[in-house]
Design a protein around this motif. Sequence first.
Motif, PDB file in Angstrom:
ATOM      1  N   ASP A  17      18.281  26.582  43.695  1.00 30.30           N
ATOM      2  CA  ASP A  17      18.476  25.127  43.642  1.00 30.30           C
ATOM      3  C   ASP A  17      17.744  24.600  42.412  1.00 30.30           C
ATOM      4  N   ASP A  76      11.376  20.422  51.253  1.00 30.43           N
ATOM      5  CA  ASP A  76      12.262  19.278  51.025  1.00 30.43           C
ATOM      6  C   ASP A  76      11.465  17.980  51.080  1.00 30.43           C
ATOM      7  N   ARG A 107      10.625  12.005  45.868  1.00 32.23           N
ATOM      8  CA  ARG A 107      11.399  13.019  46.583  1.00 32.23           C
ATOM      9  C   ARG A 107      11.695  12.599  48.011  1.00 32.23           C
ATOM     10  N   SER A 148      13.802  11.554  51.253  1.00 31.69           N
ATOM     11  CA  SER A 148      15.094  11.930  51.852  1.00 31.69           C
ATOM     12  C   SER A 148      15.755  13.074  51.088  1.00 31.69           C
ATOM     13  N   ARG A 149      14.988  14.112  50.801  1.00 31.36           N
ATOM     14  CA  ARG A 149      15.540  15.209  50.021  1.00 31.36           C
ATOM     15  C   ARG A 149      16.394  16.157  50.853  1.00 31.36           C
ATOM     16  N   THR A 150      16.164  16.256  52.163  1.00 31.09           N
ATOM     17  CA  THR A 150      16.891  17.245  52.960  1.00 31.09           C
ATOM     18  C   THR A 150      18.399  17.042  52.914  1.00 31.09           C
ATOM     19  N   PRO A 151      18.926  15.824  53.164  1.00 28.89           N
ATOM     20  CA  PRO A 151      20.387  15.660  53.075  1.00 28.89           C
ATOM     21  C   PRO A 151      20.929  16.008  51.689  1.00 28.89           C
ATOM     22  N   ARG A 152      20.180  15.691  50.645  1.00 30.64           N
ATOM     23  CA  ARG A 152      20.647  16.001  49.295  1.00 30.64           C
ATOM     24  C   ARG A 152      20.608  17.502  49.033  1.00 30.64           C
ATOM     25  N   THR A 153      19.582  18.156  49.550  1.00 35.50           N
ATOM     26  CA  THR A 153      19.510  19.612  49.400  1.00 35.50           C
ATOM     27  C   THR A 153      20.676  20.276  50.116  1.00 35.50           C
ATOM     28  N   ARG A 181      23.563  18.947  50.709  1.00 37.22           N
ATOM     29  CA  ARG A 181      24.782  18.667  49.952  1.00 37.22           C
ATOM     30  C   ARG A 181      24.908  19.616  48.757  1.00 37.22           C
ATOM     31  N   ARG A 182      23.794  19.898  48.089  1.00 41.42           N
ATOM     32  CA  ARG A 182      23.852  20.811  46.941  1.00 41.42           C
ATOM     33  C   ARG A 182      24.203  22.229  47.386  1.00 41.42           C
ATOM     34  N   GLU A 207      27.902  22.182  47.965  1.00 45.57           N
ATOM     35  CA  GLU A 207      28.592  22.152  46.677  1.00 45.57           C
ATOM     36  C   GLU A 207      28.578  23.534  46.020  1.00 45.57           C
TER      37      GLU A 207
END
Length: 694
Positions: free
Chosen positions: A355, A403, A510, A512-517, A519-520, A523
């Motif tokens: 990541d 996260d 950083r 709310s990183r968990t939902p973005r992590t 999503r990555r 992806e």
Amino acid sequence: MTFPTRQNYIFAVKTFAASMLALYLAFAFDLPRPSWSMLTVFIVSQPFAGMVASKAVYRVAGTITGAVVSGFILIGFADAPELQALALAAWVGLCIYVACLERSPRAYAFLLAGYTAVFIGFPTVTAPEAIFDAAIARSEEIILAILCATLIHNVVLPQRAGPVLMNKIEMWFADAARWIESMVGRPTNDARGVYDHRRLVGESGDIERLRIHALYDTPELRSSAPAIGRLQTHMQSILSLLLALDDRLTTLRRERPDLVGRLREVHADFMNWLRATAHGETCPAESTALLASLDDLRPSPQSLRANDKVLLFAALVERLHDLVLVWNEAIVDRADVKAGRPLPKGIQSRAFHADYVLAALSGLSATIVISICCAFWIGTAWPEGYLAAMMAAVGCSLGATFDDAAKFLLGFLYGALIGIVIAGIYLFAILPAVSGFDALVIVLAPTYLVLCTMLGMPAYMPIALPILLMLTATIGLENRMTYDFSSFLNLSLAEVFGISVAAATLGVMRASRTPRTIRRIIEAIHRDLGRLARGDRTLTVEGFESLMLDRVEALIQRRGNGGGMIDMQIDGALASVRVGLNITLLRSQVQGLPRAYTRALAHVFAAISAHFAPGNRNRVASYAAMGAALDQTIDEMMQTEGDAATPILIGLSGLRLIMLGHPEFFRAPPSPDITLAGLWSGLYPRRATLQATS
């Protein structure tokens, strides 16, 4: 509540003994900061001897690198303390970035290179002429501690990772066998009989982590390291096949239980084979009998083209056939590992998800946090301000891979406050009355043994480590101790300030990183599916399976705070393993096919590649187009004669089943008035009955 085991108590005694040995030698060599040796022992100590050994080499390398870099920075910017501080902060950020991408013990070299430079550099920013003495002293103190910890943990009642690794492998095969027995023997989709496939994924991750350390502390496993790699490759294939079988059986039990009933013809042979191989033997007679029984179950080419579900049953039989072959190969690998037999050639190493966004953000955040602390320190001329910057660097380094780094640092701060309070009690109520090293060990033992016991327990380690670190750093044991309350208060405030600034800044940068992590990760899964469809030769089947299972494990680890959709995302990621393998299988069959077949498959590959392309902004339409391409190609293949089309039909039907079964995962979320499965089947109404699989 978790209670300590015998191994936890042994670990505690060894860790405390190693810390006292390092402290005694530091006193004997008259090193400037003996407490740093003691503190380093707690950082490097791990439950398994191999974990200590695997990290020791890299920690020594990181320490030396950090010392050299700090010297270059302080000398290069000798007349500009601000630039010195900024360069050190940037160096820590760079080290954290690289460490986040490194998934082996080498990561510790980069982390230690980062905060060793800070430990050496910040206290000497105002006196750069002392940098060489400080670098040598810090390196001696840290390396001494690493050697003491490695010696004690590897010589005194060593707990080796090798036997635990072999036990984990046996458990994995036992769980896989139970899943096979549950799938093949279960007559209906009864939820009580469904095996939790996520458990096998988690166990695969445990095996990989143990493997790295077992090669250091179990000599007999070193010669069979390639065999372990090949075994892991076959275990990945078994897991992928089990997922494919489960998917097909679930659909057939719901829609064609009569076809599933045919498995009763091979059930006895299957159970005989499974129970025979459970003891680690390939059992050729049972395997041959089972493979012959499966061959008898294969539908004729004519019946395949007459009914979609017969095609699905044919795919089920093929995957069962593959499972027997791969399972037997894995059994041979397991025997090779146990016997320590080397392989004639190496095996491709496992691939891991990287990541880059999280790594870059972690590095940048650390640079900013340390710079803020340095600006406050220099701007206020706070004598102990350097310690705030040092603690900020340590906190950012330890929380880099989390996260929610701010949450981790708040827990670290809580432990730090407890450690400071205990340190105050020692400094002003106990240690002034202590004389001699023996008495020092006696008064330290009760507290440190309890904390070291907690350090060896995963449930309590997050609170025990900051208490130990802050307690040891704040006491600051030296040959010539002083007990100054104002100095103690200033040092404590600096430590708390540094961690607090880090927690507050990371909470903003950083959040709310968990939902973005997550999503990555999704992806990246979609991107690799597109690469497979395009025929990217740099992505091998083994590499793809490794990447996918690593990503699935990463999603499982975030299950507790990944939101309400996390289970769907985990199941979709597992389904992606089967999608990728189907694509790979189809691409491998293109060579030598009639031109009409290759044209039809190229149309499917192009549709899949376009759907999963990173720049695709209309996943709703491309999802429907992908379904249309699959349906059209299946229709064309249904009209053809000959055996060449049969494996292609099986692969295409598998793709369609999985894609339609997980519509929420394989395309962007639709608007409320659109149903993607309906949109797909609306293009080809005669296949609308397959909507039930979603």
